[in-house]
Motif scaffolding. Sequence first.
Motif, PDB file in Angstrom:
ATOM      1  N   ASP A 137      51.782  48.809  32.837  1.00  0.00           N
ATOM      2  CA  ASP A 137      51.647  47.407  32.437  1.00  0.00           C
ATOM      3  C   ASP A 137      50.144  47.055  32.358  1.00  0.00           C
ATOM      4  N   ALA A 138      49.695  46.743  31.144  1.00  0.00           N
ATOM      5  CA  ALA A 138      48.255  46.477  30.949  1.00  0.00           C
ATOM      6  C   ALA A 138      47.745  45.352  31.851  1.00  0.00           C
ATOM      7  N   SER A 139      48.586  44.360  32.090  1.00  0.00           N
ATOM      8  CA  SER A 139      48.150  43.232  32.912  1.00  0.00           C
ATOM      9  C   SER A 139      47.893  43.668  34.352  1.00  0.00           C
ATOM     10  N   VAL A 140      48.639  44.709  34.792  1.00  0.00           N
ATOM     11  CA  VAL A 140      48.429  45.218  36.152  1.00  0.00           C
ATOM     12  C   VAL A 140      47.144  46.048  36.200  1.00  0.00           C
ATOM     13  N   LEU A 141      46.937  46.834  35.148  1.00  0.00           N
ATOM     14  CA  LEU A 141      45.803  47.760  35.150  1.00  0.00           C
ATOM     15  C   LEU A 141      44.458  47.055  35.087  1.00  0.00           C
TER      16      LEU A 141
END
Lengths: 230, 488
Positions: A137-141
């Motif tokens: 998940d890009a938002s997590v990364l």
Amino acid sequence: MPLLSIRDLKFSWPGASAPTLDLPSLDLAAGESLFLGGPSGAGKSTLLATLSGVVDVPAKSVEIDGTDVGVLRGAARDRFRADHVGMIFQVFNLVPWLNAVENVLLPCRFSTVRRDRSGSDPIHTARALLSALKLDDASVLDKPASSLSVGQQQRVAAARALIGKPGLVLADEPTSALDEDAKESFVSLLQQECRDSGASLLFVSHDKSLAPLFDRSLDIRDINAGGATR
Amino acid sequence: MIGLGMKSLWNRRFSVGLAVLSIAMSVALILGVERLRNEARKGFANSASGIDLIIAARGNDVQILLATVFGVGSTGAGIDTSVLKMVEGLDPVEWAVPIMMGDNHRGFPVIGTTRAYFDRYGQTESGALSFAAGGPFETSDGAVVGAEVAARFGYAPGDVIINAHGSGAVAFDVHDEAPFVISGVLTETGTAVDRMVIVSTEGFDALHQDPDDAEADPLSALASVPEPSDDSHAHEEHHEAGHDAHDDHSHEEHDDHEHGEHDEPGHDAHDDHEHEEHVEEGHEAHEEHGHDSHDDAAHEHEHEPNTINAIYVGLKDKTAVLSIQRMIAEYKTEALSAVLPNVALLALWSITGTAETALQVMAVAVAIAGMIGMVVMLMASLESRRREFAIFRSVGATPGWVCGQIVIEACLVTLVGLVLGVAMLAGVTFVADPILTAQYGFGLGAVVPVDQEWVLLAAIFCFGAVAGLIPAWRVYRMTLADGLAVRL
């Protein structure tokens, strides 16, 4: 020839009367995963300290990937660790003000060997590793590591230990902060990735329930003649 | 490494911001003090630029310089105009300009001189005097005003001004019988000239050779004695009113009238229409006559006809300056001093030096306090960052690297502090310069750092880096002891 070979390793912490470690022999083959159990104070952490080169060990007692760790000193030992060893800790694995990908890429800052092995685009490699560990998940990364959950943090730590294909991955109770379900999935993911990169895994834990998941399992008390006082 | 340092600092931006701010303040203060000092000195030096010697009645060099060039205080006594002739006749002398002093215009010093003043004065650095409007005086009642005087009172060529005796801001004696017409306004120079009103020597003399002086009424002098308390009040009123119509009235009438009014407030007895007008003017008329006697008695006014206060001298041959100085000092007819402006300025700096040093010490103390603030900030963060350092170690960082990281952070904090400090000073300069220039004739000067300030900034930076070694050394020891896994 084993990747990790320990022969007659004796180690005492300063001021201790008896040696914490008195290890006649321990071998770990390349690509093998070993579970090392035992209660607190039996010398597990001390063993990891000797393997990671944080403490001085006698020459010819510890050999990793053909290098005698005991003859290395100071900065050379730090460089050796950066090149050949990936580490995962119980908690607090990540630099809180860096995001997940930056944390994964940290070893590449200190080791040209591992940067070279990370391919032409280390960032891409890091994302691929995280994705394989079910973090895509890009938002997590892109969030700072401090805002990730403990489970997420441990997977980021695993990715960091694996980037640049180090020969040996040392895991010091990495599952103790995870719940039951997360533990097993984390261990299997970690083993999968170690297998893929060809790394040997030394997994230290007091949680015996995880032992069957590994190629081999040992109790430190069975191989360590010292300890127990610590 | 620098990228990591910036990220790490950004992560602690609040405490880092405070440290940066304290360094910025100290940088702004150090640079500000340094600039004020330099600009003040430059302003003073420019005020005396182009003058090789100042000749005045024997006295203290600094006093003569302050009085003649800056209009502060006064020279001891006047010198005879024959001295000017003598000086002009000397071979190495290129030019000599007389300076008369002792009057003021609404608090600003009035200088009596010749037209050569405008050509000769301030030929170096600040440039020759130039006119923002109008030109030099053509007649004896012409006056040239400095930029600040013009700005303060909104003067323009053609305006009529009246000067007063003495050098104080409160005019006790107004030369309202001899007004001047402004012929020109000087452009701003940042020197003492901005605060001056310059008139011709003839005009200056004319004030003091008032024909009325000769026939000063003894009765009016008497009249002024019993009521000294009235003086200041009346003078002020007079100053504002600025009349000069009552000269035609006979002194006797004056006198009668004066006493009448003062002794009996009701003045119905005065039925004459001429007196009627007088009733309103009487006060001032009385005072005017009164002060003449004051003047003679109190010597508040040094100027006498045919004397000048000082001579500005420019030499053809600068190497002759010492021999001329000795010659002047040995002049038989009068006791004279010839002052080298730059030497007198040095003497002045040695007096003001203590205060300057105190200011500098304060500024440096503030800088040190800022640095200590930064070190405290870094030290305080170390404990909570032990895990962070252990992580770096575990991925291959040497203790030296961690140590270097702290030094880099200290350098970054100092650098940002320096930039912010310079920016703050630029902001202050932008706002305060017009005010400072108007008030004191000099400002903070350049917005960007100049040569020696870069050295100062570099010194502060180095100091910051060295200060960073303290927490860095501590962290080095700490990471060595902690190893890879910190258990807090």
